[in-house]
Design a protein around this motif. Structure first.
Motif, PDB file in Angstrom:
ATOM      1  N   PHE A  24      75.286  -7.510 -66.937  1.00 46.69           N
ATOM      2  CA  PHE A  24      75.953  -7.738 -68.391  1.00 46.69           C
ATOM      3  C   PHE A  24      77.314  -8.516 -68.104  1.00 46.69           C
ATOM      4  O   PHE A  24      77.542  -8.620 -67.134  1.00 46.69           O
ATOM      5  CB  PHE A  24      76.259  -6.626 -69.316  1.00 46.69           C
ATOM      6  CG  PHE A  24      77.570  -5.878 -68.534  1.00 46.69           C
ATOM      7  CD1 PHE A  24      78.766  -5.725 -69.031  1.00 46.69           C
ATOM      8  CD2 PHE A  24      77.152  -4.766 -67.600  1.00 46.69           C
ATOM      9  CE1 PHE A  24      79.814  -5.458 -68.583  1.00 46.69           C
ATOM     10  CE2 PHE A  24      78.286  -4.240 -67.172  1.00 46.69           C
ATOM     11  CZ  PHE A  24      79.476  -4.236 -67.529  1.00 46.69           C
ATOM     12  N   GLY A  25      77.863  -9.053 -69.288  1.00 43.45           N
ATOM     13  CA  GLY A  25      79.229  -9.687 -68.976  1.00 43.45           C
ATOM     14  C   GLY A  25      79.135 -10.944 -68.356  1.00 43.45           C
ATOM     15  O   GLY A  25      78.238 -11.740 -67.938  1.00 43.45           O
ATOM     16  N   GLU A  26      80.357 -11.209 -68.178  1.00 43.44           N
ATOM     17  CA  GLU A  26      81.043 -12.700 -67.237  1.00 43.44           C
ATOM     18  C   GLU A  26      81.507 -12.182 -66.248  1.00 43.44           C
ATOM     19  O   GLU A  26      82.603 -11.715 -66.409  1.00 43.44           O
ATOM     20  CB  GLU A  26      81.640 -13.341 -68.383  1.00 43.44           C
ATOM     21  CG  GLU A  26      80.844 -14.118 -69.501  1.00 43.44           C
ATOM     22  CD  GLU A  26      79.984 -14.975 -69.432  1.00 43.44           C
ATOM     23  OE1 GLU A  26      79.985 -15.630 -67.791  1.00 43.44           O
ATOM     24  OE2 GLU A  26      79.004 -15.096 -69.954  1.00 43.44           O
ATOM     25  N   PRO A  27      80.915 -12.292 -64.769  1.00 46.06           N
ATOM     26  CA  PRO A  27      81.504 -11.674 -63.761  1.00 46.06           C
ATOM     27  C   PRO A  27      82.221 -12.866 -63.192  1.00 46.06           C
ATOM     28  O   PRO A  27      81.750 -13.920 -63.127  1.00 46.06           O
ATOM     29  CB  PRO A  27      80.188 -11.312 -63.067  1.00 46.06           C
ATOM     30  CG  PRO A  27      79.258 -12.066 -63.419  1.00 46.06           C
ATOM     31  CD  PRO A  27      79.575 -12.393 -64.808  1.00 46.06           C
ATOM     32  N   GLU A 173      84.088  -9.302 -67.506  1.00 45.71           N
ATOM     33  CA  GLU A 173      84.728  -9.177 -69.023  1.00 45.71           C
ATOM     34  C   GLU A 173      83.304  -9.244 -69.721  1.00 45.71           C
ATOM     35  O   GLU A 173      82.548  -9.888 -69.509  1.00 45.71           O
ATOM     36  CB  GLU A 173      85.420 -10.709 -69.197  1.00 45.71           C
ATOM     37  CG  GLU A 173      86.653 -10.705 -68.406  1.00 45.71           C
ATOM     38  CD  GLU A 173      87.258 -11.931 -68.656  1.00 45.71           C
ATOM     39  OE1 GLU A 173      88.220 -12.054 -69.398  1.00 45.71           O
ATOM     40  OE2 GLU A 173      86.904 -13.070 -68.094  1.00 45.71           O
ATOM     41  N   ALA A 174      83.440  -8.301 -71.124  1.00 43.07           N
ATOM     42  CA  ALA A 174      82.461  -8.265 -71.823  1.00 43.07           C
ATOM     43  C   ALA A 174      82.710  -7.814 -73.061  1.00 43.07           C
ATOM     44  O   ALA A 174      84.016  -7.553 -73.485  1.00 43.07           O
ATOM     45  CB  ALA A 174      81.557  -6.963 -71.213  1.00 43.07           C
ATOM     46  N   PRO A 175      81.742  -8.041 -74.199  1.00 42.25           N
ATOM     47  CA  PRO A 175      82.233  -7.640 -75.397  1.00 42.25           C
ATOM     48  C   PRO A 175      82.205  -6.072 -75.553  1.00 42.25           C
ATOM     49  O   PRO A 175      81.750  -5.257 -74.874  1.00 42.25           O
ATOM     50  CB  PRO A 175      81.145  -8.271 -76.421  1.00 42.25           C
ATOM     51  CG  PRO A 175      79.971  -8.655 -75.324  1.00 42.25           C
ATOM     52  CD  PRO A 175      80.552  -8.668 -74.170  1.00 42.25           C
ATOM     53  N   GLU A 176      82.402  -5.511 -76.914  1.00 43.56           N
ATOM     54  CA  GLU A 176      82.448  -4.057 -77.045  1.00 43.56           C
ATOM     55  C   GLU A 176      81.248  -3.580 -77.022  1.00 43.56           C
ATOM     56  O   GLU A 176      80.879  -2.451 -76.081  1.00 43.56           O
ATOM     57  CB  GLU A 176      83.208  -3.772 -78.273  1.00 43.56           C
ATOM     58  CG  GLU A 176      83.360  -2.413 -78.765  1.00 43.56           C
ATOM     59  CD  GLU A 176      84.642  -1.836 -77.839  1.00 43.56           C
ATOM     60  OE1 GLU A 176      84.480  -0.568 -77.176  1.00 43.56           O
ATOM     61  OE2 GLU A 176      85.316  -2.727 -77.673  1.00 43.56           O
ATOM     62  N   THR A 177      80.255  -4.326 -77.495  1.00 41.93           N
ATOM     63  CA  THR A 177      78.663  -3.975 -77.356  1.00 41.93           C
ATOM     64  C   THR A 177      78.252  -4.744 -76.096  1.00 41.93           C
ATOM     65  O   THR A 177      78.154  -5.878 -76.559  1.00 41.93           O
ATOM     66  CB  THR A 177      78.032  -3.958 -78.747  1.00 41.93           C
ATOM     67  OG1 THR A 177      78.678  -3.117 -79.532  1.00 41.93           O
ATOM     68  CG2 THR A 177      76.661  -3.599 -78.577  1.00 41.93           C
ATOM     69  N   ASN A 206      77.671   1.129 -76.102  1.00 42.21           N
ATOM     70  CA  ASN A 206      78.196   1.124 -77.537  1.00 42.21           C
ATOM     71  C   ASN A 206      77.446   0.447 -78.596  1.00 42.21           C
ATOM     72  O   ASN A 206      77.839  -0.700 -79.252  1.00 42.21           O
ATOM     73  CB  ASN A 206      79.512   0.422 -77.490  1.00 42.21           C
ATOM     74  CG  ASN A 206      80.544   1.240 -76.469  1.00 42.21           C
ATOM     75  OD1 ASN A 206      80.673   2.250 -76.301  1.00 42.21           O
ATOM     76  ND2 ASN A 206      81.090   0.132 -75.794  1.00 42.21           N
ATOM     77  N   PRO A 207      75.960   0.696 -78.750  1.00 41.80           N
ATOM     78  CA  PRO A 207      75.297   0.087 -79.624  1.00 41.80           C
ATOM     79  C   PRO A 207      75.799   0.481 -81.075  1.00 41.80           C
ATOM     80  O   PRO A 207      75.379  -0.441 -82.121  1.00 41.80           O
ATOM     81  CB  PRO A 207      73.571   0.617 -79.415  1.00 41.80           C
ATOM     82  CG  PRO A 207      74.299   1.967 -78.693  1.00 41.80           C
ATOM     83  CD  PRO A 207      75.371   1.827 -77.933  1.00 41.80           C
ATOM     84  N   GLU A 208      76.414   1.513 -81.263  1.00 41.84           N
ATOM     85  CA  GLU A 208      76.743   1.965 -82.936  1.00 41.84           C
ATOM     86  C   GLU A 208      77.873   0.960 -83.125  1.00 41.84           C
ATOM     87  O   GLU A 208      78.185   0.921 -84.645  1.00 41.84           O
ATOM     88  CB  GLU A 208      76.999   3.262 -82.821  1.00 41.84           C
ATOM     89  CG  GLU A 208      78.494   3.612 -82.035  1.00 41.84           C
ATOM     90  CD  GLU A 208      78.677   3.634 -80.543  1.00 41.84           C
ATOM     91  OE1 GLU A 208      79.490   3.868 -79.750  1.00 41.84           O
ATOM     92  OE2 GLU A 208      77.513   3.559 -80.070  1.00 41.84           O
ATOM     93  N   LYS A 209      78.385   0.091 -82.450  1.00 41.47           N
ATOM     94  CA  LYS A 209      79.676  -0.862 -82.893  1.00 41.47           C
ATOM     95  C   LYS A 209      79.352  -2.127 -83.307  1.00 41.47           C
ATOM     96  O   LYS A 209      80.020  -3.018 -83.334  1.00 41.47           O
ATOM     97  CB  LYS A 209      80.652  -0.773 -81.935  1.00 41.47           C
ATOM     98  CG  LYS A 209      81.516   0.686 -81.486  1.00 41.47           C
ATOM     99  CD  LYS A 209      82.424   0.628 -80.616  1.00 41.47           C
ATOM    100  CE  LYS A 209      82.996   1.872 -80.162  1.00 41.47           C
ATOM    101  NZ  LYS A 209      83.985   1.994 -79.444  1.00 41.47           N
ATOM    102  N   ILE A 272      75.659 -12.079 -78.148  1.00 38.10           N
ATOM    103  CA  ILE A 272      76.767 -11.624 -77.777  1.00 38.10           C
ATOM    104  C   ILE A 272      76.907 -11.170 -76.467  1.00 38.10           C
ATOM    105  O   ILE A 272      77.803 -10.881 -75.664  1.00 38.10           O
ATOM    106  CB  ILE A 272      77.264 -10.323 -78.799  1.00 38.10           C
ATOM    107  CG1 ILE A 272      76.187  -9.353 -78.327  1.00 38.10           C
ATOM    108  CG2 ILE A 272      77.509 -10.425 -79.919  1.00 38.10           C
ATOM    109  CD1 ILE A 272      76.475  -7.886 -79.029  1.00 38.10           C
ATOM    110  N   ASP A 273      75.745 -11.175 -75.558  1.00 36.54           N
ATOM    111  CA  ASP A 273      75.869 -10.756 -74.089  1.00 36.54           C
ATOM    112  C   ASP A 273      74.384 -11.138 -73.650  1.00 36.54           C
ATOM    113  O   ASP A 273      73.331 -11.480 -74.308  1.00 36.54           O
ATOM    114  CB  ASP A 273      75.964  -9.443 -74.079  1.00 36.54           C
ATOM    115  CG  ASP A 273      76.488  -8.893 -72.403  1.00 36.54           C
ATOM    116  OD1 ASP A 273      76.794  -9.926 -71.604  1.00 36.54           O
ATOM    117  OD2 ASP A 273      75.885  -7.610 -72.308  1.00 36.54           O
TER     118      ASP A 273
END
Length: 566
Positions: A24-27, A173-177, A206-209, A272-273
């Motif tokens: 996930f994210g941007e490493p 770096e990553a989004p909340e979900t 964090n799928p609920e967000k 988003i990811d």
């Protein structure tokens, strides 16, 4: 201009490799500009600590290999020191990502990681990769990471381990979900010349967000052409997709064909990811009479065992070194690697994927009790009993599970080993069978009623095998048995799918007849021709792993030796 383009290409490839690891994210690499002090100072955790006189260095770093060789140290380490040290790094958070994580590929050992004085966590195992969320503790402007590494029990292994943050570190770096750490997995559920079906599983953090979550998966071939796509919703933080493609190319040791699997997370119609990992399609078959088949072709595994060091480079091994070593081994006929006896750096598996080498991934060399660690020379004098056993009960389930989750997407891996020689007779376990007259394998004496009962290893083996299978059932669970006669009196061999025999070629025929459903191979063997003939001339023995493919530090003879063969 050419040099700039090459550096840019290397940076892109490194980022893709890290993204495949964490899913996930941007490493981005977080190796530069660290500070180091080889001493213990509890106040170094404070962000305003004066570190102006500390040594400046870039990671990866192994302080043991820089140390002074001495006959007063332990032969098991190659007569090199350990100790306690601190690393610090000042940084300013970049970008506007909702979450920022720090990911360590490996720290040896007993690490503690702090951000701005807050403890993020502790990880005693020196070989596993781990990650922490820094977000709640970051502040505008200057931030400080502080890492304490405690290798004061330096003679805690039978071979050289190194000390420090000896593998790469990444900022993610990553989004909340987002997709969870090691949250993307795939399995080939059908593979023929005409068609392949691939099940892709994705876990979401964090799928609920977020609302209206959807996962999209795209498979591209080696030329970058899209060959399959699929999309699915998210339910309870999980998503399962099926990719189907025609006329698939197989990953094989002779043709290590790699696809790319791109996984994207969408929310409310917006990406988003996402992450990209290599994927290889191959079939594995194990049979108690016929041995092992890769893609339907019955073959002999011609393997070697490899420790994780690189001689004078210590535990900090550049990928180019693995490229050269593994290519040389393959050029002389080696087709498999055994990771002895711990998860290795991600770069090793990447190389094996690319050049076509099978890999036996291994979790540990020690379970709940310590083994002998030789101090004066291999099998000389009085041994020590430091080790990693003291955190076994608390951490082993997570360590084994994390190994499988991190490495499961490598097509080169064809077996998971839950342990090496944990059943060596009287080191530490014992059993009344050791007083029998038919014992022909090495041991420290006959039955010792004061030693832990060997029946314990069967129960632990079942527990750890369950950890592996909770993540991956597409590959067999194995273990490298050093005390086969003793282990046959326990549940250990039945707890695993494939049973490795260390230096016990004389048991092949007997045990094949006694346990006809048991799948047997040589998990560790001498390099003499008779050991090879024992595998070559028996269809039911699918191969061997020679000790070792490359010389290594530690487990050495008496001073001034440095390694096992010197």
């Amino acid at each position: 201009m050419i040099r700039t383009l090459l550096l840019s290409l290397i940076a892109v490839l490194c980022a893709v490799a890290a993204q495949a690891q964490v899913s996930f994210g941007e490493p981005s690499k977080f190796n530069d500009g660290w500070l180091f002090k080889l001493a213990d100072d509890s106040t170094a955790v404070n962000p305003d600590y004066d570190d102006s006189k500390w040594r400046k260095l870039d990671l990866p770093h192994d302080w043991s290999i820089e140390g002074q060789l001495s006959p007063s140290l332990a032969s098991c380490t190659g007569f090199l020191p350990g100790g306690i040290a601190w690393y610090r790094k000042h940084f300013t958070p970049a970008g506007d990502a909702a979450r920022q994580y720090i990911y360590f590929e490996g720290v040896y050992n007993r690490s503690e990681v702090y951000v701005n004085g807050h403890l993020l966590g502790k990880r005693p195992n020196g070989y596993v990769s781990f990650m922490y969320d820094m977000t709640p503790y970051l502040v505008p402007g200057d931030n400080v990471i502080a890492v304490r590494v405690d290798h004061s029990r330096y003679a805690d292994s039978r071979w050289y381990t190194g000390s420090g943050i000896y593998r790469d570190v990444w900022l993610v770096e990553a989004p909340e979900t987002h997709i969870a750490q090691w949250g993307v997995g795939y399995e080939t559920t059908r593979l023929t010349d005409d068609r392949a079906d691939i099940k892709v599983t994705v876990d979401i953090e964090n799928p609920e967000k977020a609302k209206k979550l959807q996962v999209k998966a795209t498979l591209t071939d080696a030329d970058g052409k899209v060959v399959s796509q699929s999309a699915a919703g998210v339910n309870n933080g999980k998503s399962t997709l099926t990719l189907r493609l025609k006329n698939p190319e197989r990953w094989d040791i002779d043709n290590p064909y790699l696809y790319k699997l791109n996984t994207e997370l969408w929310a409310n119609g917006k990406r988003i990811d996402g992450s990209t990992t290599t994927a290889g399609l191959r079939s594995l078959e194990f049979n108690p009479d016929k041995g092992f088949a890769l893609n339907g072709r019955w073959m002999k595994v011609k393997g070697v065992c490899l420790h994780h060091d690189a001689g004078v480079l210590g535990a900090t091994v550049p990928e180019e070194v693995w490229e050269r070593r593994l290519a040389n081994l393959k050029s002389i006929g080696v087709n498999a690697i055994r990771c002895a006896h711990n998860p290795q750096a991600p770069a090793l598996y990447d190389v094996c994927d690319r050049i076509g080498l099978l890999v036996m991934d291994e979790a540990s060399d020690e379970w709940e009790f310590p083994k002998r660690k030789w101090i004066e020379g291999w099998n000389k004098g009085t041994p020590g009993f430091d080790g990693t056993y003291d955190f076994f009960e608390e951490w082993i389930d997570r360590d084994v599970t994390d190994m499988v989750r991190r490495d499961r997407n490598h097509p080169s891996i064809f077996m998971w080993s839950i342990g090496n020689e944990v059943d060596y007779p009287n080191d530490p376990y014992s059993h009344p069978v050791l007083d029998g007259s038919t014992i022909s394998q090495p041991m420290f004496g006959g039955y010792n009623p004061e030693a832990p009962n060997a029946e314990r290893i069967g129960k632990i083996a079942k527990r750890l095998a369950a950890c592996v299978r909770s993540v991956d059932t597409s590959r067999p669970v194995t273990g490298a048995l050093a005390g086969v006669v003793m282990s046959n009196e326990t549940e250990y061999p039945e707890a695993v799918d494939v049973v490795g025999y260390n230096y016990t070629e004389d048991r092949y025929d007997t045990d094949h007849a006694t346990y006809p459903s048991r799948i047997i191979y040589g998990s560790e063997n001498r390099s003499d021709i008779d050991a090879w003939y024992a595998a070559r001339d028996r269809d039911f023995i699918f191969g061997q792993f020679i000790w070792t493919g490359t010389d290594y530090l530690g487990e050495s003879g008496i001073w001034p030796a440095r390694g096992f063969y010197t």
